[in-house]
Design a protein around this motif. Structure first.
Motif, short mmCIF file in Angstrom:
data_model
loop_
_atom_site.label_atom_id
_atom_site.label_comp_id
_atom_site.label_asym_id
_atom_site.label_seq_id
_atom_site.Cartn_x
_atom_site.Cartn_y
_atom_site.Cartn_z
N UNK A 98 0.85 -1.20 0.00
CA UNK A 98 0.00 0.00 0.00
C UNK A 98 0.89 1.25 0.00
N UNK A 99 1.99 1.20 0.74
CA UNK A 99 2.92 2.35 0.74
C UNK A 99 3.50 2.58 -0.64
N UNK A 100 3.87 1.47 -1.30
CA UNK A 100 4.44 1.60 -2.65
C UNK A 100 3.40 2.16 -3.62
N UNK A 101 2.18 1.67 -3.51
CA UNK A 101 1.12 2.17 -4.41
C UNK A 101 0.80 3.63 -4.13
N UNK A 102 0.68 3.99 -2.86
CA UNK A 102 0.41 5.41 -2.54
C UNK A 102 1.55 6.30 -3.04
N UNK A 136 2.47 -12.36 1.20
CA UNK A 136 1.15 -12.62 1.78
C UNK A 136 0.28 -11.35 1.75
N UNK A 137 0.57 -10.49 0.81
CA UNK A 137 -0.21 -9.25 0.70
C UNK A 137 -1.61 -9.55 0.15
N UNK A 138 -2.56 -8.69 0.55
CA UNK A 138 -3.92 -8.80 0.04
C UNK A 138 -4.00 -8.09 -1.32
N UNK A 139 -4.95 -8.53 -2.12
CA UNK A 139 -5.05 -7.95 -3.47
C UNK A 139 -5.39 -6.46 -3.41
N UNK A 140 -6.11 -6.05 -2.38
CA UNK A 140 -6.45 -4.63 -2.26
C UNK A 140 -5.18 -3.77 -2.24
N UNK A 193 -8.44 6.82 -3.62
CA UNK A 193 -9.06 7.37 -2.42
C UNK A 193 -9.91 6.32 -1.70
N UNK A 194 -10.74 5.61 -2.45
CA UNK A 194 -11.63 4.62 -1.82
C UNK A 194 -10.79 3.49 -1.22
N UNK A 195 -9.77 3.07 -1.91
CA UNK A 195 -8.87 2.05 -1.37
C UNK A 195 -8.23 2.55 -0.06
N UNK A 196 -7.76 3.79 -0.09
CA UNK A 196 -7.13 4.40 1.09
C UNK A 196 -8.11 4.41 2.27
N UNK A 197 -9.35 4.79 2.02
CA UNK A 197 -10.35 4.84 3.11
C UNK A 197 -10.62 3.44 3.65
N UNK A 198 -10.90 2.50 2.75
CA UNK A 198 -11.21 1.13 3.20
C UNK A 198 -10.01 0.52 3.94
N UNK A 199 -8.83 0.72 3.39
CA UNK A 199 -7.63 0.11 3.96
C UNK A 199 -7.35 0.68 5.35
N UNK A 213 -17.60 -0.04 -6.28
CA UNK A 213 -17.97 -1.31 -6.94
C UNK A 213 -16.73 -2.18 -7.16
N UNK A 214 -15.59 -1.56 -7.45
CA UNK A 214 -14.35 -2.32 -7.65
C UNK A 214 -13.68 -2.67 -6.33
N UNK A 215 -13.72 -1.73 -5.40
CA UNK A 215 -12.88 -1.87 -4.21
C UNK A 215 -13.53 -2.67 -3.08
N UNK A 216 -14.86 -2.69 -2.99
CA UNK A 216 -15.46 -3.42 -1.86
C UNK A 216 -15.12 -4.91 -1.89
N UNK A 217 -15.19 -5.58 -3.05
CA UNK A 217 -14.79 -7.01 -3.03
C UNK A 217 -13.33 -7.17 -2.61
N UNK A 218 -12.47 -6.30 -3.12
CA UNK A 218 -11.05 -6.39 -2.74
C UNK A 218 -10.87 -6.09 -1.26
N UNK A 219 -11.69 -5.18 -0.75
CA UNK A 219 -11.62 -4.85 0.67
C UNK A 219 -11.95 -6.06 1.53
N UNK A 220 -12.96 -6.81 1.14
CA UNK A 220 -13.28 -8.03 1.89
C UNK A 220 -12.08 -8.98 1.93
#
Lengths: 248, 305
Positions: free
Chosen positions: A22-26, A77-81, A93-99, A159-166
């Protein structure tokens, strides 16, 4: 380096890899935010997440950079999100909030950890994370109050991020043992329930249209990488593989 | 608000060490020229950040990634401060300045029209370019007659000094490192030496208003000469070859070969090797994120209603 049980290593590794990815992506957003103040804020968040990754990797290795960058893909062992590119700002932004909503719960589960020093690290990280959540929540709530286009962009990202968030809550194979050892004080399933309830409440308060999917993508206890991982890892390794023996 | 009856009286005020503030009724020629100078500096910080961002994802370590992120964040932060100082001069808003930059209508430093093609280029930027920029900015700070700019420069210079030391440390790792690292930096030096020397610009004209009005404190050629004196022996001491076959030492002074100013002129027309890509990336992203700015503006308007 603290000696950890195999189960504890798996739990710490999953969180460390998530923080790294997540740090690398941000970090990829530096210079490209919607305005300069946002560039500065999001860059600080990326640095914090990378700092958390380093602190967690130090429980697992004496050579953080080699461990973080040079493992075979199957050993992450990283999550796809966390691996997802999110090349559009609304997705990021949505990924950042969910994460970060999830991250607070995950550090909370480390707060009473049996691993020496981990509860102190959790307390330090949580002080930083409260700013991250303020940042993400401020944007979500302002855009909720904004125009139709902004609301529609957020709903599209949800719609894209909620499944990944789970998928963040897919437990590593050693989680039950780690719980028994007191490494963490709550299971992924328990935390997932809290996370889903609190994020649902916020989304409803903001009146965003969304649907929780029935299932997350099948990550097989985080042993399977997303389709974006190879590209990400190639980028992360590009310089260090030129001469792994070198001090860069 | 202070006023001056004519340019002569204003210049006497500057000669006496006077400091101009944003609310002063400064002569329009001074306002225009100082604005253009600060706009150029701000754009250079912004585009410098974009030049360095390319290699951040590929940093060969997590701490290194944090360090380079922090450095690039500083550069964007400098742009942020400078755009506010420029906008306060009442000529263009911050948005107008940025949109001129993204539309290719304004300029930025020559060095940020080049692409960093390896990790060693990232180090060359930190070592060579930041040092050149630091020398140039310090010379502006020394006498700067425009108060808001001088105050912001104080912070910028302190951070750039830190970047320069960071560049030295990074270079030491490569110069003391493996053959791969040494060769990488030599190739980067071959690419970045001349653009860094050219950063100071051609010799200052005799009637340079920026010198007369105490924005600059030193002539371009003096700063450039001092830079060459410092960096030639440093780089040679680290075991690298300066890519200038005519470089020579005469009476204890290092003299470069004749400088070809055509590459610099091309960058000032936004026609440098990487100008189009750099500007296009920034412009495309500005357009792609317009909805965020519009949405936040709408939220503010709705909450105020």
């Amino acid at each position: 380096m603290t000696e950890l049980s195999p189960a504890a290593q798996q739990v710490v590794l999953a969180f460390a890899d998530d923080e790294h990815m997540i740090g690398a992506r941000h970090a990829a957003w530096i210079g490209l935010g919607p305005f300069l103040e946002e560039d500065l804020a999001f860059c600080s968040i990326a640095q914090d997440e990378l700092g958390h990754a380093v602190a967690l990797y130090e429980y697992l290795t004496d050579n953080v950079d080699h461990f973080a960058l040079l493992r075979p893909a199957a050993e992450y062992r990283s999550a796809w999100l966390a691996e997802w590119p999110c090349e559009q700002w609304h997705e990021s932004l949505v990924r950042h909030w969910l994460y970060d909503e999830a991250e607070a719960l995950r550090w909370g589960a480390f707060a009473g950890s049996s691993i020496e020093g981990l509860s102190l690290l959790a307390a330090r990280a949580e002080r930083e994370e409260s700013f991250h959540r303020d940042h993400a929540t401020m944007y979500m709530s302002r855009i909720a109050d904004g125009d139709d286009q902004g609301r529609s962009m957020i709903e599209s990202a949800l719609a894209t991020m909620l499944p990944l968030g789970l998928g963040l809550w897919d437990p590593v194979s050693g989680e039950a043992e780690a719980l028994a050892e007191g490494v963490v004080t709550a299971s992924s399933a328990d935390l997932a329930g809290q996370w889903k309830a609190s994020t649902t409440a916020s989304l409803e308060e903001w009146s965003f249209a969304f649907n929780w999917p029935v299932d997350a993508p099948e990550q097989h206890h985080r042993t399977v990488r997303s389709s974006h991982f190879d590209e990400l890892q190639a980028s992360l390794q590009e310089v260090i593989v030129l001469d792994p023996s070198a001090t860069w | 608000m202070r006023t001056w009856s004519d340019l002569d009286e204003f210049e006497s005020f500057l000669d006496d060490g006077g400091m101009v503030e944003a609310g002063d009724d400064m002569p329009q020629v001074y306002r225009d020229e100082v604005f253009r100078f600060i706009e150029f500096h701000a754009n250079s910080e912004m585009m410098g950040g974009l030049t360095e961002r390319d290699w951040i994802p590929r940093a060969p370590g997590l701490r290194l990634k944090q360090i380079f992120l922090a450095k690039t964040q500083d550069e964007i932060g400098h742009a942020h401060l400078l755009y506010m100082v420029a906008a306060d001069m009442g000529i263009k808003s911050r948005t107008e300045i940025l949109e001129d930059l993204f539309d290719g209508r304004s300029r930025f430093h020559n060095v940020f029209h080049y692409q960093a093609v390896t990790w060693a280029d990232q180090i060359a930027i930190a070592f060579l370019v930041d040092a050149a920029a630091f020398a140039s900015q310090r010379a502006v700070f020394a006498e700067c007659s425009y108060g808001p700019y001088k105050r912001v420069l104080k912070r910028i210079i302190s951070e750039e000094g830190f970047h320069m030391r960071h560049g030295e440390e990074m270079l030491l790792r490569l110069s003391n490192g493996t053959d791969v690292q040494h060769e990488m930096f030599q190739a980067a030096l071959d690419r970045w030496w001349w653009p860094s020397v050219q950063l100071f610009g051609p010799d200052s004209p005799p009637d340079d208003n920026l010198l007369r009005w105490k924005i600059k404190s030193e002539r371009n050629e003096v700063l450039r000469h001092a830079y060459v004196q410092k960096y030639v022996p440093l780089l040679q001491g680290y075991g690298f070859v300066i890519p200038d076959p005519e470089l020579r030492e005469v009476d204890g002074q290092w003299l470069t070969g004749e400088i070809d100013w055509e590459p610099l002129k091309a960058t000032m027309r936004n026609g440098g090797p990487d100008s189009a890509r750099r500007i296009d990336t920034a412009a495309r992203n500005w357009a792609d994120t317009a909805w965020v700015r519009a949405s936040l503006d709408a939220a503010i308007a709705r909450r105020a209603a």
